[in-house]
Each structure stands twice: as C-alpha cells, then as structure tokens.
Design a protein around this motif. Sequence first.
Motif, PDB file in Angstrom:
ATOM      1  N   LEU A 218     -13.042   6.821   1.126  1.00  0.00           N
ATOM      2  CA  LEU A 218     -13.951   6.405   0.044  1.00  0.00           C
ATOM      3  C   LEU A 218     -13.744   7.246  -1.210  1.00  0.00           C
ATOM      4  O   LEU A 218     -13.697   6.719  -2.324  1.00  0.00           O
ATOM      5  N   ASN A 219     -13.591   8.559  -1.013  1.00  0.00           N
ATOM      6  CA  ASN A 219     -13.375   9.453  -2.155  1.00  0.00           C
ATOM      7  C   ASN A 219     -12.065   9.147  -2.871  1.00  0.00           C
ATOM      8  O   ASN A 219     -12.006   9.122  -4.101  1.00  0.00           O
ATOM      9  N   ASP A 220     -11.022   8.891  -2.063  1.00  0.00           N
ATOM     10  CA  ASP A 220      -9.714   8.576  -2.657  1.00  0.00           C
ATOM     11  C   ASP A 220      -9.794   7.282  -3.471  1.00  0.00           C
ATOM     12  O   ASP A 220      -9.221   7.190  -4.563  1.00  0.00           O
ATOM     13  N   ILE A 221     -10.509   6.309  -2.914  1.00  0.00           N
ATOM     14  CA  ILE A 221     -10.629   5.024  -3.644  1.00  0.00           C
ATOM     15  C   ILE A 221     -11.408   5.251  -4.947  1.00  0.00           C
ATOM     16  O   ILE A 221     -11.056   4.727  -5.998  1.00  0.00           O
ATOM     17  N   LYS A 222     -12.453   6.070  -4.822  1.00  0.00           N
ATOM     18  CA  LYS A 222     -13.266   6.353  -6.000  1.00  0.00           C
ATOM     19  C   LYS A 222     -12.419   7.069  -7.081  1.00  0.00           C
ATOM     20  O   LYS A 222     -12.523   6.781  -8.272  1.00  0.00           O
ATOM     21  N   LYS A 223     -11.562   7.964  -6.623  1.00  0.00           N
ATOM     22  CA  LYS A 223     -10.772   8.782  -7.542  1.00  0.00           C
ATOM     23  C   LYS A 223      -9.580   8.011  -8.120  1.00  0.00           C
ATOM     24  O   LYS A 223      -9.323   8.041  -9.328  1.00  0.00           O
ATOM     25  N   TYR A 224      -8.855   7.350  -7.258  1.00  0.00           N
ATOM     26  CA  TYR A 224      -7.574   6.745  -7.685  1.00  0.00           C
ATOM     27  C   TYR A 224      -7.616   5.209  -7.771  1.00  0.00           C
ATOM     28  O   TYR A 224      -6.649   4.604  -8.221  1.00  0.00           O
ATOM     29  N   GLY A 225      -8.701   4.605  -7.264  1.00  0.00           N
ATOM     30  CA  GLY A 225      -8.770   3.140  -7.241  1.00  0.00           C
ATOM     31  C   GLY A 225      -7.878   2.582  -6.129  1.00  0.00           C
ATOM     32  O   GLY A 225      -7.167   3.343  -5.452  1.00  0.00           O
ATOM     33  N   TYR A 226      -7.934   1.257  -5.939  1.00  0.00           N
ATOM     34  CA  TYR A 226      -7.098   0.652  -4.880  1.00  0.00           C
ATOM     35  C   TYR A 226      -5.616   0.712  -5.246  1.00  0.00           C
ATOM     36  O   TYR A 226      -4.755   0.663  -4.373  1.00  0.00           O
ATOM     37  N   GLU A 227      -5.340   0.842  -6.552  1.00  0.00           N
ATOM     38  CA  GLU A 227      -3.942   0.988  -6.975  1.00  0.00           C
ATOM     39  C   GLU A 227      -3.359   2.261  -6.376  1.00  0.00           C
ATOM     40  O   GLU A 227      -2.198   2.301  -5.961  1.00  0.00           O
ATOM     41  N   GLY A 228      -4.232   3.286  -6.297  1.00  0.00           N
ATOM     42  CA  GLY A 228      -3.806   4.559  -5.720  1.00  0.00           C
ATOM     43  C   GLY A 228      -3.462   4.425  -4.244  1.00  0.00           C
ATOM     44  O   GLY A 228      -2.555   5.092  -3.737  1.00  0.00           O
ATOM     45  N   CYS A 229      -4.197   3.520  -3.557  1.00  0.00           N
ATOM     46  CA  CYS A 229      -3.931   3.298  -2.124  1.00  0.00           C
ATOM     47  C   CYS A 229      -2.503   2.804  -1.907  1.00  0.00           C
ATOM     48  O   CYS A 229      -1.852   3.144  -0.933  1.00  0.00           O
ATOM     49  N   LYS A 230      -2.045   1.984  -2.861  1.00  0.00           N
ATOM     50  CA  LYS A 230      -0.702   1.403  -2.719  1.00  0.00           C
ATOM     51  C   LYS A 230       0.377   2.489  -2.791  1.00  0.00           C
ATOM     52  O   LYS A 230       1.405   2.406  -2.148  1.00  0.00           O
ATOM     53  N   LYS A 231       0.078   3.521  -3.577  1.00  0.00           N
ATOM     54  CA  LYS A 231       1.079   4.579  -3.784  1.00  0.00           C
ATOM     55  C   LYS A 231       0.928   5.716  -2.763  1.00  0.00           C
ATOM     56  O   LYS A 231       1.799   6.572  -2.653  1.00  0.00           O
ATOM     57  N   CYS A 232      -0.170   5.723  -2.047  1.00  0.00           N
ATOM     58  CA  CYS A 232      -0.485   6.837  -1.152  1.00  0.00           C
ATOM     59  C   CYS A 232       0.573   7.003  -0.065  1.00  0.00           C
ATOM     60  O   CYS A 232       1.008   6.031   0.548  1.00  0.00           O
ATOM     61  N   LYS A 233       0.936   8.230   0.199  1.00  0.00           N
ATOM     62  CA  LYS A 233       1.991   8.494   1.184  1.00  0.00           C
ATOM     63  C   LYS A 233       1.500   8.249   2.610  1.00  0.00           C
ATOM     64  O   LYS A 233       2.297   8.027   3.514  1.00  0.00           O
ATOM     65  N   SER A 234       0.175   8.354   2.813  1.00  0.00           N
ATOM     66  CA  SER A 234      -0.321   8.162   4.186  1.00  0.00           C
ATOM     67  C   SER A 234      -0.571   6.694   4.523  1.00  0.00           C
ATOM     68  O   SER A 234      -1.109   6.380   5.567  1.00  0.00           O
ATOM     69  N   SER A 235      -0.148   5.782   3.623  1.00  0.00           N
ATOM     70  CA  SER A 235      -0.329   4.354   3.894  1.00  0.00           C
ATOM     71  C   SER A 235       0.437   3.947   5.145  1.00  0.00           C
ATOM     72  O   SER A 235       1.475   4.520   5.448  1.00  0.00           O
ATOM     73  N   VAL A 236      -0.127   2.909   5.835  1.00  0.00           N
ATOM     74  CA  VAL A 236       0.537   2.436   7.068  1.00  0.00           C
ATOM     75  C   VAL A 236       1.787   1.634   6.714  1.00  0.00           C
ATOM     76  O   VAL A 236       1.888   1.071   5.645  1.00  0.00           O
TER      77      VAL A 236
END
Lengths: 236, 312
Positions: A218-236
Amino acid sequence: MGDLLKVENLYAKGSGEEILKGVDLTIKVGEIQALLGPNGSGKSVLAQTIMGSPKYKAIKGEIFFKGKKITKMSPEKRVKLGISMSWQSPPAIKGIKLSNLLRKISVRKDFKVKEAEGFLEREVNLDLSGGERKISELLQIFSLDPQLIIFDEIDSGLDLKKIEIVSKIIKKEISRKKASILLITHSGTILNYFKPNVTNVMVEGKIICKSNNYKKTLNDIKKYGYEGCKKCKSSV
Amino acid sequence: MKGAKNANRAYEKSSAPVNFLQIDHRVENISQPKGTIILPSSKAWENFPWVKSLFKIKPKEGYFIWVKEQGDMPLSTCLTISSPKTVQNLTNILVVEKNIKAKANVLCNSIKNNLCGTHKAKGKLILREGASLEYSHIHKWGEKDFVNPDYEFFLEKDAKLVYNYQNLLPPEKLDLITSVHSKENSSVQMNFVINGVNSKINLKEKIFLEGDNAQGIMKLRLVGKKNSQIKAESSVVALAAGKGHLDCQGLLVDEKSTIFLSPEIICKNRLAQITHEASLGKISEEELNYLRMRGLKESEAIDLIVSGFLQA
C-alpha cells in the motif's frame, strides 16, 4: 493448506476486447488475499470470470476449484461447488422482496444479519442506501455457505463505521466456516481489518505483484503509483 | 359430476362457496347470499324489465348478480369449459346497489389443456352511487382455446372499482375488451397481468372519465414468451375535469415474441390531467447473471425476474 482456487494463465475477453492477459492466482484453504489495481485493470472482470459470468469469455488458460476444472462451468454450478461473489454495484430486482430471494437461494435457512432486518421486505437492491446494499450482499452470500468468497469492492462508498460493521460480519462468518476470501479493494482501511496473507497487484489485465506485506504494498502504491509497480524489481 | 368437481378444484384458492357455477352450458350451482339475487342471465332478462334495457337480445347463458344489501363474504363465480369444442356465449350482469361494498372473485377456465373451447362473454357491470367493487378476474385456459371477453363497467357518482385481471394460463387466442365509464368523483383502478405463452393476444381497454373529479388508473404488465404476439391498445379519455394515468410495460422473454403497445391519452377538458408511461424491454442480462451467481438456474432466474416484473 491445499489449493482451493487455481487460476492458470487466464486470458478472457468481453465485448470483443481482451481484458485478462495471462492471470495466475492461487488461493489456499482458509487464506485471505487482496487484489489491488487501478480502475480498468481487470479486477472485476477477473472476479466475474472466476464466477462464470456469460459476459466474459475465457479464451485461454484454466480455472480450477478444489482440483476440479471449472473454466466452462455455468455460474450456478460454481455457486453449488462453493464459490460466491458480492457485487460492487448489484442490480435491483424489481418486484422481488429480499426475503423471497433468500428463501429461494439459501443453503443456511437460519442465517440472519440483524443489520438487514429493516429491509428484508423491500425489493432486492431497489432504493437501498450504499450501506444497505452491502449488507444485503453479505446476507445473500453467507446464506449460500460458500468456501471461497470474492468481495468486489465491498468497502466502496462506505464510511469508516460501516466498513467496520461490514468487516466484523465477514470476519465472524469466515472464521466459522474457515472460508477463503479474495478482497478486491482500493482502500487500505479494510485491509487493516483482514491483514491479508497475500496482496496481489493487477495492472493491465495481469497480476504483476504478489506480496506478503500488505502495508508495504500500500505504501509503495501510495508513493510510486501503479506505474511504479510495473517497474518494481520484486514484481512477479 | 366430474366436471363440477374439477371446476371446484380449480377454485381451490378461495375458501368461499362458488355462488354461480356454470360448466359448458349447464348451470351446476347457484348459491344466493342474503340480500343478493343470483340468477342465470336469461331468467333475469325475463324477470326484470330494466335488464332488458341493458341487452336488446335475450341472453343465452351466463350469470346475473344483483347485490342489494351489504354482505360479509366475497362473491364468486366459475365459468368452466369441460367438453371438447364447447362454444360458450355468455352474457354476465353484475349490479352493486348504492353504498354497498362488494368483492367478486371470477374464474373462467378450461379443465383440460386441449379442449379447443371458445369462451365469449359480454358483460355489463354497474356500480350505483357510492358503491364499491373489488373484482378479481382470473383466467386459466388450455393451449387451444379461444377467449373473447367484452366487459363494460358503469360507475355512478362516488363509486369505486378495483379491477384485477390475470391470465394465469393463456389461451391460444385472447381478445380482451374492457371499458369503464366513470361519473363524478368515482375512481377506477385497473390492473392487467398478461402472460403470453405461444399466444396471440389483443387487448383493448378504455377508461372514460365522464364526470368531474373522476379518477382512473390503468396498469398493464405484459410478458411475451414462446412466440407470443401481444397487442395492447389502451386509452384514457377525459371528457370532464378528471385525472388519469396509464402505465403500460412489457417484457419480452424470447426472441420470437412481439409486443405492440399503443397507449393513448385523450383530453377533451382543459381542467383534466392525464399522464402515461410506457416501456418495452427484454430481460436484463445483468439481473439474470446476478441471480445465476446466487445459485439459480437460468430458467429459475428468468421466472423470478418475470414474476417480479408482473408484481412491480
């Protein structure tokens, strides 16, 4: 814990458009999972496809429930097997009282929710407040005595007090049955009540992140948005 | 009599005795409550000169009910077809005297599905000043029957009529004609619940608001299933300063059925007020899916949506 629901590489389309693009999701017996994602990412379509809605067609991949392939099964058969879903915006059924519908669908004939007593004799979802609609959904869902429940934004449009009431009802019922749940939400408030075992993030028709720490997600989404999720290294 | 037993069985929902029972052309039973005269309409035509003014030709069959005093039980009639190819040609008369409140449960039916019967009925129903009538008209027909009721209601000053028509089992062809003439301060509420199942149905209903403050509400709920053709021409006509409302709604359950709605409101008095609403549609996919996701089979979900539509 054994697998209750297994979604494998699921592609689905609705109105000619491909919406789910290779979803993988496994929910174990008694597990609580959350599904987050921006509007239009395909969360509700995934829920409807798991339920077998004729509106969406699985074009690739499989869905298993308790080890049984259900990808092409009718919605009513899936319900009989033990899957249920609460709708985000349930339609009104004119002329049919909620009590009448419950008589027809209930597996647990004695199941009651005291918060629903005021509108049992009103027409299903017609002119109900947002909170009443959610309670009506819970009453119907738990009357079916399911093993897996998908809550499609059960918290949307509710104030904090109502989220607490709804959460308490759900917690009481799932602990009775040791049911599994998939909680589709935008808000962290309800997640604090349930503390999900796994938090999934869905973007553009695919689950791109799975985490055991919902607060961090939740914090990561709040900080980086869902765009950040796409770039995140821990993505599945 | 086997036919009489079956007819009575068809009336099982009512706990009251059947006041007038006719099977094919035979009057099987007449039971007169105190203060009410019940006769075959042909006899009433002979006995009462004023009845002759209602019908120029002597009636062949049908009932005459004259409610002269207040009763405490609903009246009931049962007009049944039990033999193949029976052609009933009925003349029915119901008069409720001044300030009397009455209820009538009227069943018209076939005892079998394949009798190819014909049921024609001309009716005149008169509510005298201040009288009140709740008239429940139930039809249960066979798939090959032809049915043609033509009823006229006359509401005198301050009279009140609630008319509920429902065809639980539709015939092959139904031509239903109903008209209401409402005088000063009278009120009428008409509810038609029409199920078409492989049927051809023509409805012509009219309310004439003939006196000041007369009020008329007409509500139609039409369901077309299995290749049914339903046509409803409904109108409310204000000839005086009355109020009226027309509400027609149709639901198509299958691809081959059609519903034709022709609601008409006519105002001939500038102080009158008439409104109408009409809609036609198919079963909502969203509602259907919702109910299926509650565990109902598709056919059960359709039946539930239809029953809700007819009650709404």
